[in-house]
Every structure is written in C-alpha cells, then in structure tokens.
Motif scaffolding. Sequence first.
Motif, short mmCIF file in Angstrom:
data_model
loop_
_atom_site.label_atom_id
_atom_site.label_comp_id
_atom_site.label_asym_id
_atom_site.label_seq_id
_atom_site.Cartn_x
_atom_site.Cartn_y
_atom_site.Cartn_z
N GLU A 184 36.17 40.72 45.22
CA GLU A 184 35.44 39.49 44.85
C GLU A 184 35.20 39.47 43.35
O GLU A 184 35.36 38.44 42.69
N ASP A 185 34.84 40.62 42.83
CA ASP A 185 34.59 40.75 41.40
C ASP A 185 35.88 40.50 40.61
O ASP A 185 35.88 39.76 39.61
N TRP A 234 39.99 32.41 45.57
CA TRP A 234 39.61 33.45 46.53
C TRP A 234 38.75 32.89 47.64
O TRP A 234 37.87 32.07 47.39
N LYS A 235 39.00 33.31 48.86
CA LYS A 235 38.10 32.96 49.96
C LYS A 235 37.79 34.23 50.73
O LYS A 235 38.70 34.88 51.24
N THR A 236 36.52 34.60 50.78
CA THR A 236 36.14 35.84 51.46
C THR A 236 36.34 35.70 52.96
O THR A 236 35.86 34.73 53.57
N PRO A 281 44.30 34.90 49.67
CA PRO A 281 43.94 34.01 48.56
C PRO A 281 45.11 33.15 48.10
O PRO A 281 46.27 33.52 48.29
N LEU A 320 35.86 45.10 49.37
CA LEU A 320 35.67 43.65 49.33
C LEU A 320 34.87 43.24 48.09
O LEU A 320 35.18 42.26 47.42
N LEU A 321 33.86 44.03 47.76
CA LEU A 321 33.05 43.73 46.57
C LEU A 321 33.91 43.81 45.32
O LEU A 321 33.82 42.96 44.42
N SER A 352 38.52 38.75 41.55
CA SER A 352 38.91 37.34 41.63
C SER A 352 38.03 36.48 40.74
O SER A 352 38.49 35.49 40.16
N GLN A 353 36.78 36.86 40.63
CA GLN A 353 35.85 36.12 39.76
C GLN A 353 36.29 36.26 38.29
O GLN A 353 36.29 35.28 37.54
N LYS A 381 39.70 34.05 37.71
CA LYS A 381 39.64 32.78 38.45
C LYS A 381 40.83 31.88 38.16
O LYS A 381 41.21 31.06 38.98
#
Length: 372
Positions: A286-287, A298-300, A309, A282-283, A289-290, A293
């Motif tokens: 998230e990274d 992205w939605k966790t 997403p 997950l980390l 998707s960041q 962008k």
Amino acid sequence: MKISPFKLERYFDKYEFSAPYLLSSSDCEPLRLNELLALADEKSRSEWDVLKLGYTESMGDPVFRNEISKLYTSISPEDVLVLVPEEGIFISMNVFLEKGDHVVTTFPGYQSLYQIAEDMGCPISKWEPDQDLNFQVQDLKKLVTDKTKLIVINFPHNPTGSLISKNDLNEIVNIAQEKGITLFSDEMYRFMEYDEKDRLPSVCDLYENAVSLFGLSKTFGLPGLRMGWLTTRNKNYMQDLISFKDYTTICNNAPGEKLGTIALQNKDTLIQRSLKIIQTNLLLLEDFSQRHKQWFLWKTPKAGSIAFPELKIKGTVMDFCQDLVKEKGVMLLPHDVYDFSRNHVRVGFGRQSLPKVLSVFEEYVKEKSPAK
Ligand SMILES: Cc1ncc(COP(=O)(O)O)c(C=O)c1O
C-alpha cells in the motif's frame, strides 16, 4: 477433447524457477519439511517415521478426511474426496458437464475454472466485476438461463482478492436451488480473510447440489504436497467424482496425506503464520503504491495473497512485464494470461521475500518514466 494451453501456468513455467524475484506467486511462504514435522504430536511423528509407501485409499486417508471435515459445519469424512486441487477442477467439469451445457463463471479467473468447460463445447457466460473489481450479484442473475447447468464461483477471488457478502452468496445459492443448477465453489483462498467477519460459509454447507474445492496449497503454505479435496453432501455427485478419479490419479500420495494431517492438526498455527506475512506485506505494498501513484491504481483486496492493480502505462502490460523480468529479474503476471482486457498485473504478497523484491521493483520504477 483437445485442451487449450493454460496461459498462466505456461508463463510461470518460463520464469518461476529462473527469475530471482517473484512478485506474482499466489501461495503463502512454503514451509520446510522440518518446520512442519516440528509441529507434529508424538503419535503423528512416529507414524511419519514408519509410513508405508504403498497405494492409499482412493477417497483419501480416513484420518486426513476426518481432519478435513472439521473445516466445515455439515460435512462428514464420507463427504470428502482427497485429490490434487487442479485435478478436482478437471474431474468436476468432466462429471458435471456435457457438450452444449451452459456454464456461468466468475471472470477473470483461474483458467481451468472455465477453459475445460469451453474446450468440452460448453457455452460460457462470464460474470465480471465492475470497475472497482467488485462482483455484483445482479450481474450474475442476468447471465443465468433455463439452460444453465453449472455456476462456478471463486471467493476469495483469484486474481482480484474480492469477496462477496454472505447475503449475496445466499442469493446465488437460492438461484441455483430454484433452477436446479449445480454450484461449484473454488475456495482455495479460504481462511485468508483479513477480517474474520468477512469469511463466507463454505458452499457445500449451504446447498446439497454444491461442491466445494479447498486444499493446502495457498492458505497453509504447502503447495508442494499437492493436497486438496472436494466436499459435497450429494452422494450421487460423490460417487461420480470417485469413479472419474480412477482415470486420473486413482489414489493420493501417502507422504502428502500424512503431512497434510499434521498440517490440519495445527491449522490455526499455519493460518496465523500466513496471515501475519500477508498483513505485513500488504502494508508495504500500500505504501509502495502510494509513493508511485502515477504508475498504479491500487485496490486493497479483502482476502488472500494476491491483488490485481491497474497499471497506468503507455505501452502494453505484457511488454512492461517482459522488460521488467529481463532487466531486473522481477516476475509480474500480465492481465493477458487471464484473457482480461483491462490493464492489470497480478501481484502476489504471501512470500517472505516481498520487501527485497519490492525494493528491486522500485529501482525499475524509478529508472523508467511512467504513465500515460
Ligand atoms: C483459484 C485456484 N484454484 C485452483 C488452483 C489450483 O491449485 P493447485 O495448483 O495447488 O493444484 C489455484 C492455483 O493457483 C487457484 O488459484
């Protein structure tokens, strides 16, 4: 009854065993047989070695059902019917519904949770999440009528990873209770909440006219065992479910039940194993998707091994997914297989291969021009 194609399963059938990089699987890294057996105590291990491959008890091995009942607060082994998870949905829809009965269901969703009912001739009302992929209980309330026979819910939710609050779940139970509606709760992703405080009670522990579905496919990393179960305290429901099962599988596979028992005797170890993989992945996601962008909204998720997403692209999501798998061998699931109209893809992150798969996906993203 003529049954419609299961779009997600047909899509998987095309790519699951040919695409080298799976980025949409919903299960957690499957265990190898020797890994599971290594967890067995001496008694289970010696029983496994001499296991008789005969027919088994229709409701499921009593020892296995006893282990299953420990996952609930008010369920005894007699309240458990062991079957294949997907079979549990098929049997339940057939037992609880007749043509014309009104059904309210979480949507988008695992297709059999609404398709079987629709193909039986039942009108379906879809309880959809808001723009942020959160389900609002007041929206569900508006869909329930005096003709509603069944409410189908699925939390943690496939494909968004959403959860509702305990208060909202209680409210759904109250609505069902007041109107005499049966509640079917697909809990296949239970115990994969990232924060244990978010874990919902099982619906079969809250309401007598409820049936909960759970199994070993997702949380426990054992989808190949084909082991799941239905739990209900309603004795009449249980009798009807057992009777219908005589026309599907009659009884379960003996090795699956024995291995399933070993799995549940070591449930904490297996749950922690899955959560560790998920949280690490997950980390990374998230990274990712960041960093990209311009491609993804992205939605966790709150629980489980999948996320949904939004894709910010010019063309269709189906074309994007097909080009991606053709060029790079990375398989993503387009929103179309969920009959959902918004531009989303399902991402699965329960597998250990995720870092490698993500790096191949990143090559693709860098090579293409993004965004609308
Ligand atoms: C929400 C949900 N319910 C039921 C199932 C069926 O599980 P199985 O494939 O193990 O039969 C799945 C599988 O993806 C699922 O996501």
